[in-house]
Motif scaffolding. Structure first.
Motif, PDB file in Angstrom:
ATOM      1  N   TYR A 275      46.235  39.992  48.917  1.00 21.69           N
ATOM      2  CA  TYR A 275      46.784  39.371  47.702  1.00 21.69           C
ATOM      3  C   TYR A 275      46.929  40.408  46.585  1.00 21.69           C
ATOM      4  N   PRO A 276      47.792  41.406  46.767  1.00 24.51           N
ATOM      5  CA  PRO A 276      47.851  42.499  45.791  1.00 24.51           C
ATOM      6  C   PRO A 276      48.185  42.034  44.367  1.00 24.51           C
ATOM      7  N   LYS A 277      49.063  41.046  44.271  1.00 27.13           N
ATOM      8  CA  LYS A 277      49.473  40.606  42.927  1.00 27.13           C
ATOM      9  C   LYS A 277      48.402  39.748  42.268  1.00 27.13           C
ATOM     10  N   GLU A 278      47.939  38.774  43.028  1.00 26.61           N
ATOM     11  CA  GLU A 278      46.981  37.818  42.462  1.00 26.61           C
ATOM     12  C   GLU A 278      45.665  38.488  42.096  1.00 26.61           C
ATOM     13  N   LEU A 279      45.269  39.480  42.896  1.00 26.38           N
ATOM     14  CA  LEU A 279      43.958  40.097  42.653  1.00 26.38           C
ATOM     15  C   LEU A 279      44.089  41.515  42.081  1.00 26.38           C
ATOM     16  N   GLU A 280      45.176  41.758  41.405  1.00 28.12           N
ATOM     17  CA  GLU A 280      45.413  43.089  40.842  1.00 28.12           C
ATOM     18  C   GLU A 280      44.250  43.579  39.975  1.00 28.12           C
ATOM     19  N   PRO A 281      43.626  42.715  39.154  1.00 29.05           N
ATOM     20  CA  PRO A 281      42.535  43.229  38.295  1.00 29.05           C
ATOM     21  C   PRO A 281      41.257  43.569  39.050  1.00 29.05           C
ATOM     22  N   LEU A 282      41.132  43.089  40.282  1.00 28.78           N
ATOM     23  CA  LEU A 282      39.905  43.324  41.046  1.00 28.78           C
ATOM     24  C   LEU A 282      39.848  44.759  41.544  1.00 28.78           C
ATOM     25  N   CYS A 283      38.678  45.392  41.456  1.00 25.42           N
ATOM     26  CA  CYS A 283      38.549  46.727  42.028  1.00 25.42           C
ATOM     27  C   CYS A 283      37.155  46.934  42.599  1.00 25.42           C
ATOM     28  N   PHE A 320      27.831  37.955  44.178  1.00 27.05           N
ATOM     29  CA  PHE A 320      29.191  38.272  43.732  1.00 27.05           C
ATOM     30  C   PHE A 320      30.005  36.982  43.555  1.00 27.05           C
ATOM     31  N   GLU A 321      29.859  36.065  44.498  1.00 22.14           N
ATOM     32  CA  GLU A 321      30.604  34.807  44.417  1.00 22.14           C
ATOM     33  C   GLU A 321      30.155  33.992  43.197  1.00 22.14           C
ATOM     34  N   ARG A 322      28.850  33.948  42.960  1.00 26.60           N
ATOM     35  CA  ARG A 322      28.342  33.197  41.796  1.00 26.60           C
ATOM     36  C   ARG A 322      28.844  33.811  40.498  1.00 26.60           C
ATOM     37  N   ARG A 323      28.865  35.130  40.428  1.00 26.75           N
ATOM     38  CA  ARG A 323      29.339  35.805  39.208  1.00 26.75           C
ATOM     39  C   ARG A 323      30.808  35.457  38.961  1.00 26.75           C
ATOM     40  N   ALA A 324      31.586  35.401  40.031  1.00 30.72           N
ATOM     41  CA  ALA A 324      33.006  35.049  39.885  1.00 30.72           C
ATOM     42  C   ALA A 324      33.132  33.604  39.405  1.00 30.72           C
ATOM     43  N   LEU A 325      32.315  32.750  39.987  1.00 22.62           N
ATOM     44  CA  LEU A 325      32.350  31.331  39.623  1.00 22.62           C
ATOM     45  C   LEU A 325      31.982  31.141  38.152  1.00 22.62           C
ATOM     46  N   ASP A 326      30.978  31.872  37.707  1.00 21.73           N
ATOM     47  CA  ASP A 326      30.554  31.773  36.296  1.00 21.73           C
ATOM     48  C   ASP A 326      31.457  32.582  35.372  1.00 21.73           C
ATOM     49  N   GLY A 327      32.318  33.402  35.932  1.00 15.06           N
ATOM     50  CA  GLY A 327      33.186  34.242  35.102  1.00 15.06           C
ATOM     51  C   GLY A 327      32.384  35.256  34.309  1.00 15.06           C
ATOM     52  N   GLN A 336      26.644  44.273  27.143  1.00 14.90           N
ATOM     53  CA  GLN A 336      27.420  43.302  26.385  1.00 14.90           C
ATOM     54  C   GLN A 336      28.852  43.176  26.923  1.00 14.90           C
ATOM     55  N   HIS A 337      29.198  44.036  27.851  1.00 15.11           N
ATOM     56  CA  HIS A 337      30.563  43.983  28.361  1.00 15.11           C
ATOM     57  C   HIS A 337      30.636  43.200  29.680  1.00 15.11           C
ATOM     58  N   ASN A 338      31.431  42.141  29.643  1.00 11.47           N
ATOM     59  CA  ASN A 338      31.638  41.322  30.841  1.00 11.47           C
ATOM     60  C   ASN A 338      32.898  41.794  31.578  1.00 11.47           C
ATOM     61  N   LEU A 339      32.706  42.309  32.779  1.00 13.93           N
ATOM     62  CA  LEU A 339      33.855  42.845  33.533  1.00 13.93           C
ATOM     63  C   LEU A 339      34.791  41.739  34.030  1.00 13.93           C
ATOM     64  N   PHE A 340      34.294  40.502  34.027  1.00 20.52           N
ATOM     65  CA  PHE A 340      35.138  39.374  34.455  1.00 20.52           C
ATOM     66  C   PHE A 340      35.746  38.629  33.266  1.00 20.52           C
ATOM     67  N   SER A 341      35.831  39.277  32.109  1.00 26.18           N
ATOM     68  CA  SER A 341      36.409  38.567  30.961  1.00 26.18           C
ATOM     69  C   SER A 341      37.848  39.024  30.718  1.00 26.18           C
ATOM     70  N   PRO A 346      42.081  38.372  33.821  1.00 21.33           N
ATOM     71  CA  PRO A 346      42.596  37.074  33.363  1.00 21.33           C
ATOM     72  C   PRO A 346      41.978  35.900  34.123  1.00 21.33           C
ATOM     73  N   LYS A 347      41.906  34.754  33.426  1.00 19.11           N
ATOM     74  CA  LYS A 347      41.273  33.553  34.012  1.00 19.11           C
ATOM     75  C   LYS A 347      41.917  33.159  35.339  1.00 19.11           C
ATOM     76  N   ARG A 348      43.235  33.308  35.399  1.00 20.72           N
ATOM     77  CA  ARG A 348      43.942  32.874  36.608  1.00 20.72           C
ATOM     78  C   ARG A 348      43.524  33.725  37.822  1.00 20.72           C
ATOM     79  N   ALA A 349      43.387  35.026  37.585  1.00 16.83           N
ATOM     80  CA  ALA A 349      42.971  35.919  38.666  1.00 16.83           C
ATOM     81  C   ALA A 349      41.550  35.591  39.116  1.00 16.83           C
TER      82      ALA A 349
END
Ligand SMILES: [Zn+2]
Length: 424
Positions: A275-283, A320-327, A336-341, A346-349
């Motif tokens: 899913y290159p487009k949908e998960l572009e922000p993931l690294c 990792f899954e829980r962190r994604a779920l909690d954003g 203080q920096h949230n890498l999933f913010s 983006p929320k959609r990703a």
């Protein structure tokens, strides 16, 4: 399984030797060129601060990717945090104005170091170096990317089409005078590596790379900003990762920590390829961050013994899954920096990632069963002898028969993880 895994790792090391040789030759020549270059004296005083996954031995699908940080010598610096980025991006200024060579890379205030100017010059010099010394030898420079701090060189061996590798050259500033406020308390490693270790880390220099935040309509400060880098500390934590200092020193006290990270990275890379487009922000840095958090919480070496591989991987994946779920995935050093913010993630990703992870877990990680196309690029003799990708359950049987197969250990792990799931 343990035997097979350690064998694979040995193979991988042998495979990388020629790649390492080629890259070392390139970098040594580049340093030589920079030291003698007439047109930009500021870049004469560089040294290599090597970091990145190859040297941590956790590259998985692309073992032939190298990161080289080139340290530039700078006078005393003053850092100011760009507020909206919670401690990750900085404006970097000289403490006082100077007539030294760095003056060509300053903004109008004659103090702020321009990230774009440094990046551009690095690019120009590397281009000149390649056309003067490595023309027709297989190296090409990739297009400049606005969000990347690196000059990326790619190597294509004409005789061996599969022989591809890439080198990221990143100009880096060293700030020796202590960590900025946002990271001052240091990583949470007291229970895992110990207080003494944390104090040692915090007393080391920090580094800055010319990377701007993601997003449109950036302010001028943000366009010229530098991102803090802890890759030298991360490398050390990867290397000395045990609760007891003896972890992984000999066969009898091996652990599966690195292997778990490799698997998570493999999963992330697999999802990104799918899913290159949908998960572009993931690294992979998201995976590495989750990994360090789990390590600092699950500290005992015995919990990570090779026999605990599947349980350990499920713990890491679950986190990792829980962190994604909690954003919420906090930067390991800059809390203080949230890498999933948003806007970086983006929320959609994030919603997409959460679903993808859930699906992977429920279907017993199909993405890990299929080697990614790039895995075929690995100049691995075993992989070349058995080029067929593993697909589905049929090939699990097949790979058990040909236990030599490079991906066999991976499949075995999947089975274990599956069994682990039943008990969870
Ligand atoms: Zn270990």
């Amino acid at each position: 399984m343990i035997k097979q895994k350690s064998r694979d790792l040995r193979l991988r090391k042998v495979d990388q030797q020629s790649a390492v040789k080629t890259v070392n030759h390139l970098i040594e020549s580049l340093l030589e060129y920079l030291k003698k270059n007439e047109d930009q004296p500021f870049f004469r005083d560089v040294s290599v601060l090597t970091s990145g996954s190859y040297y941590e031995m956790v590259k998985i699908n692309k073992p032939n990717e190298f990161d080289i940080m080139l340290k530039l010598k700078v006078p005393r610096l003053e850092l100011s945090e760009l507020e909206e980025y919670q401690g990750l991006f900085y404006k970097v200024k000289l403490v006082k104005a100077t007539r030294k060579e760095i003056q060509h890379f300053l903004l109008e205030d004659e103090r702020t170091i321009s990230a774009t100017k440094i990046k551009e010059e690095m690019h120009r010099l590397v281009r000149k170096f390649i056309s003067n010394h490595f023309k027709g030898k297989g190296w090409v420079i990739n297009r400049k990317l606005v969000n990347s701090p690196a000059v990326t060189l790619e190597y294509n061996n004409k005789e061996k089409e599969d022989d591809v590798m890439s080198v990221d050259i990143v100009p880096t500033l060293e700030v020796p005078q202590g960590w900025p406020q946002a990271a001052r308390s240091g990583p949470n490693i007291d229970n895992w590596l110990g207080k003494k270790c944390r104090r040692q880390f915090v007393s080391k220099a920090v580094y800055f790379v010319p990377k701007r935040p993601k997003g449109r309509n950036l302010k001028d400060d943000a366009k010229e900003s530098w991102r803090i880098s802890f890759s030298h500390i991360e490398k050390e934590m990867m290397q000395y990762h045990g609760n007891k200092k003896t972890c992984c020193e000999s066969f009898s006290n091996k652990c599966c920590r690195k292997r778990c990270l490799q698997l998570l990275k493999c999963l992330i890379e697999g999802l990104k390829q799918r899913y290159p487009k949908e998960l572009e922000p993931l690294c992979s840095y998201h995976g590495k961050t989750a990994f360090f958090h789990v390590l600092s919480d699950r500290v005992q070496d015995s919990l990570w013994s090779p026999g605990q591989m599947s349980v350990s991987f499920m713990k890491l994946f679950g986190y990792f899954e829980r962190r994604a779920l909690d954003g919420s995935l906090l930067h390991f050093f800059v809390r203080q920096h949230n890498l999933f913010s948003p806007p970086a993630f983006p929320k959609r990703a994030l919603a997409f990632l959460t679903n993808a992870l859930k699906e992977q877990r429920e279907l017993e990680f199909p993405v890990l069963k299929v080697p990614s196309p790039s895995a075929a690029l690995v100049p691995d003799t075993d992989a070349l002898l058995h080029p067929n990708p593993i697909n589905g359950t049929d090939s699990i049987v097949a790979s058990e028969r040909s236990f030599k197969h490079v991906y066999a250990w991976l499949v075995v792990v999947i089975v274990c993880v599956g069994i682990g799931c039943v008990f969870v």
